[in-house]
Design a protein around this motif. Structure first.
Motif, PDB file in Angstrom:
ATOM      1  N   GLU A 246       0.948  -1.090  -0.101  1.00  0.00           N
ATOM      2  CA  GLU A 246      -0.024  -0.175  -0.253  1.00  0.00           C
ATOM      3  C   GLU A 246       0.819   1.370   0.186  1.00  0.00           C
ATOM      4  OE1 GLU A 246      -3.940   1.145   2.382  1.00  0.00           O
ATOM      5  OE2 GLU A 246      -2.123   0.947   3.663  1.00  0.00           O
ATOM      6  N   LYS A 247       0.684   2.236  -0.760  1.00  0.00           N
ATOM      7  CA  LYS A 247       1.001   3.318  -1.026  1.00  0.00           C
ATOM      8  C   LYS A 247       0.914   4.354   0.187  1.00  0.00           C
ATOM      9  CE  LYS A 247       2.263   2.472  -5.639  1.00  0.00           C
ATOM     10  NZ  LYS A 247       1.928   1.221  -5.725  1.00  0.00           N
ATOM     11  N   VAL A 248       1.790   4.764   1.180  1.00  0.00           N
ATOM     12  CA  VAL A 248       1.490   5.512   2.199  1.00  0.00           C
ATOM     13  C   VAL A 248       2.497   6.746   2.139  1.00  0.00           C
ATOM     14  CG1 VAL A 248       1.155   6.001   4.619  1.00  0.00           C
ATOM     15  CG2 VAL A 248       0.461   3.720   3.495  1.00  0.00           C
ATOM     16  N   LYS A 249       1.895   7.900   2.515  1.00  0.00           N
ATOM     17  CA  LYS A 249       3.058   9.200   2.420  1.00  0.00           C
ATOM     18  C   LYS A 249       2.410  10.154   3.563  1.00  0.00           C
ATOM     19  CE  LYS A 249       6.065  12.488   1.423  1.00  0.00           C
ATOM     20  NZ  LYS A 249       7.302  12.210   1.691  1.00  0.00           N
ATOM     21  N   VAL A 250       3.365  10.462   4.480  1.00  0.00           N
ATOM     22  CA  VAL A 250       2.978  11.238   5.446  1.00  0.00           C
ATOM     23  C   VAL A 250       3.866  12.507   5.477  1.00  0.00           C
ATOM     24  CG1 VAL A 250       2.865  11.590   8.269  1.00  0.00           C
ATOM     25  CG2 VAL A 250       2.269   9.210   7.133  1.00  0.00           C
ATOM     26  N   SER A 251       3.410  13.661   5.664  1.00  0.00           N
ATOM     27  CA  SER A 251       3.973  14.886   5.568  1.00  0.00           C
ATOM     28  C   SER A 251       3.431  15.957   6.684  1.00  0.00           C
ATOM     29  CB  SER A 251       3.772  15.652   4.170  1.00  0.00           C
ATOM     30  OG  SER A 251       4.593  16.757   4.251  1.00  0.00           O
TER      31      SER A 251
ATOM     32  N   SER B 206       1.556   2.485   9.092  1.00  0.00           N
ATOM     33  CA  SER B 206       0.625   2.573   8.596  1.00  0.00           C
ATOM     34  C   SER B 206      -0.536   1.581   9.273  1.00  0.00           C
ATOM     35  CB  SER B 206       0.581   2.027   7.049  1.00  0.00           C
ATOM     36  OG  SER B 206       1.024   0.860   7.045  1.00  0.00           O
ATOM     37  N   SER B 207      -0.053   0.416  10.127  1.00  0.00           N
ATOM     38  CA  SER B 207      -0.772  -0.243  10.453  1.00  0.00           C
ATOM     39  C   SER B 207      -1.224   0.328  11.894  1.00  0.00           C
ATOM     40  CB  SER B 207       0.020  -1.842  10.875  1.00  0.00           C
ATOM     41  OG  SER B 207       1.089  -1.368  11.557  1.00  0.00           O
ATOM     42  N   LEU B 208      -0.416   0.843  12.570  1.00  0.00           N
ATOM     43  CA  LEU B 208      -0.826   1.435  13.615  1.00  0.00           C
ATOM     44  C   LEU B 208      -2.015   2.617  13.498  1.00  0.00           C
ATOM     45  CD1 LEU B 208       2.185   2.066  15.934  1.00  0.00           C
ATOM     46  CD2 LEU B 208       0.644   0.556  16.416  1.00  0.00           C
ATOM     47  N   PHE B 209      -1.827   3.315  12.533  1.00  0.00           N
ATOM     48  CA  PHE B 209      -2.679   4.346  11.952  1.00  0.00           C
ATOM     49  C   PHE B 209      -4.063   3.771  11.788  1.00  0.00           C
ATOM     50  CE2 PHE B 209      -4.666   7.001   8.973  1.00  0.00           C
ATOM     51  CZ  PHE B 209      -4.937   8.292   9.422  1.00  0.00           C
ATOM     52  N   HIS B 210      -4.097   2.413  11.024  1.00  0.00           N
ATOM     53  CA  HIS B 210      -5.314   1.937  10.849  1.00  0.00           C
ATOM     54  C   HIS B 210      -6.166   1.515  12.174  1.00  0.00           C
ATOM     55  CE1 HIS B 210      -5.306   2.308   6.246  1.00  0.00           C
ATOM     56  NE2 HIS B 210      -4.379   1.449   6.490  1.00  0.00           N
ATOM     57  N   GLN B 211      -5.417   1.033  12.952  1.00  0.00           N
ATOM     58  CA  GLN B 211      -5.743   0.394  14.096  1.00  0.00           C
ATOM     59  C   GLN B 211      -6.443   1.799  14.785  1.00  0.00           C
ATOM     60  OE1 GLN B 211      -2.904  -1.618  16.626  1.00  0.00           O
ATOM     61  NE2 GLN B 211      -2.335  -2.972  14.688  1.00  0.00           N
ATOM     62  N   TRP B 212      -5.861   2.847  15.035  1.00  0.00           N
ATOM     63  CA  TRP B 212      -6.044   4.016  15.709  1.00  0.00           C
ATOM     64  C   TRP B 212      -7.268   4.419  15.247  1.00  0.00           C
ATOM     65  CZ3 TRP B 212      -5.140   9.557  14.319  1.00  0.00           C
ATOM     66  CH2 TRP B 212      -5.200  10.593  15.094  1.00  0.00           C
ATOM     67  N   THR B 213      -7.633   4.471  13.929  1.00  0.00           N
ATOM     68  CA  THR B 213      -8.553   5.297  13.173  1.00  0.00           C
ATOM     69  C   THR B 213     -10.148   4.052  13.302  1.00  0.00           C
ATOM     70  OG1 THR B 213      -7.862   4.572  11.022  1.00  0.00           O
ATOM     71  CG2 THR B 213      -7.595   6.744  11.577  1.00  0.00           C
ATOM     72  N   ASP B 214      -9.667   2.988  13.549  1.00  0.00           N
ATOM     73  CA  ASP B 214     -10.748   1.809  13.433  1.00  0.00           C
ATOM     74  C   ASP B 214     -11.125   1.418  14.996  1.00  0.00           C
ATOM     75  OD1 ASP B 214     -10.541   1.856  10.961  1.00  0.00           O
ATOM     76  OD2 ASP B 214      -9.196   0.125  10.823  1.00  0.00           O
ATOM     77  N   GLN B 215     -10.728   2.548  16.013  1.00  0.00           N
ATOM     78  CA  GLN B 215     -11.052   1.925  17.424  1.00  0.00           C
ATOM     79  C   GLN B 215     -12.654   2.103  17.322  1.00  0.00           C
ATOM     80  OE1 GLN B 215      -8.154   3.611  20.493  1.00  0.00           O
ATOM     81  NE2 GLN B 215      -7.995   4.849  18.750  1.00  0.00           N
TER      82      GLN B 215
END
Length: 344
Positions: free
Chosen positions: A228-233, A260-269
């Protein structure tokens, strides 16, 4: 509860002012901001009503009020007006019209622009290419030690990569390798290409002198292409938000934004609150943070997401207007002049 027109105007003014200055808004300030005559006492009474409705909160340090989580949701759903300056629109179009961008370049450029123009943290998710199939591979030598590789999928995605082999590789080796991969790998799902390459490695070794160099280069390229293509700025922008003055809270957020995995966990709580703003935009509230997401399409079947992460106190109208317009510009990048997607 149904708000009166005056209550809506007062509440919207409080949200707009608080997101601008991060200071609780009192009745005296509102008297100066409202464009109709109203007494301080009347404003205070209306603020009490809005507080009872759960839209405002009173801080401990001031007599002013600040929007609650519920208040921000009400604002976004019912009162927000999005509008983007014509100059900003023209500038965004100019950036992406300058030249042909690859998928990775569009993701990177979009992320940088979003973080710069919002002063928040931006995240861009490109499509997951694993479900696509390999349609074509081309290798173009640019020196004795390097070549440009072009990978094309059955859904029209094209990725360009410069391979620096670190040693001399003959043009014949490059040509043979390209022919072999096109013969053996076409139609293979991107997620299975690496395994398939391992199977044909003996065949490559028999036909290509520097097969190990070319093999390693392409395995690395396909592994990257299949993720998966992920970019954070703009992570550092969080340092300037008063809501994240707590160092421990900031550290935890930085960890989430790094993975990206932690971010998905965070937004899916489970206790997150998410509201659909329209058919493209969504607001996710996660404690003191908000995540605004906007979808955009690379092809008719595949979509990516623009995201902006910040405190609940963010300028929603500005951010959503920017994300909405940018998503349209990105879609135009992947659209031919005739209006058909590039893979059609």
């Amino acid at each position: 509860m149904e708000l009166t027109q005056r209550q809506k105007i007062i509440f919207k003014t409080i949200v707009d002012e608080f997101t601008r200055c991060a200071e609780p808004v009192g009745s005296k300030t509102l008297m100066q901001l409202l464009d109709f005559p109203v007494s301080s006492a009347t404003i205070r009474n209306e603020m009490v009503t809005l507080e009872k409705a759960g839209l405002l909160e009173k801080t401990h340090t001031s007599s002013g009020r600040v929007p609650s989580q519920k208040g921000y949701r009400y604002y976004v759903e019912h009162l927000m007006e999005t509008n983007l300056d014509v100059q900003v629109k023209d500038a965004l179009q100019e950036v992406f019209a300058q030249r042909h961008y690859s998928l990775d370049e569009v993701v990177d450029k979009s992320c940088e622009i979003l973080s710069h123009m919002t002063n928040l943290t931006s995240i861009v998710l490109g499509p997951d290419s694993r479900s696509q199939k390999l349609a074509h591979v081309q290798l173009i030598p640019i020196s004795e030690r390097s070549a440009v590789g072009i990978i094309v999928t059955d859904q029209g995605h094209t990725e360009n990569k410069v391979f620096d082999f670190g040693t001399e590789v003959s043009a014949q080796d490059i040509k043979t390798c390209m022919e072999l991969m096109n013969d053996q790998l076409i139609g293979t799902p991107i997620s299975e290409v690496v395994e398939k390459m391992k199977e044909i490695e003996p065949l490559m070794a028999a036909k290509v002198v520097r097969h190990e160099v070319l093999f390693e280069a392409f395995v690395t390229a396909f592994m990257r292409f299949a993720t998966e293509k992920v970019k954070v700025s703009g992570r550092s922008n969080m340092l300037y938000q008063p809501e994240f003055s707590d160092l421990n809270k900031l550290k935890e957020l930085m960890k989430v934004l790094e993975s990206s995995s932690l971010f998905h966990q965070w937004t899916d709580q489970e206790d997150n609150v998410a509201i659909q703003i329209d058919n493209r935009n969504e607001l996710i509230q996660i404690g003191d943070c908000s995540v605004l997401t906007t979808k955009f399409h690379y092809t008719n079947d595949e979509e990516g997401q623009l995201m902006v992460v910040g405190p609940n106190r963010m300028q929603y109208s500005k951010v959503i207007a920017l994300m909405d317009y940018m998503s349209s510009v990105i879609e135009d990048v992947f659209t031919n002049k005739g209006g058909q997607k590039k893979n059609e």
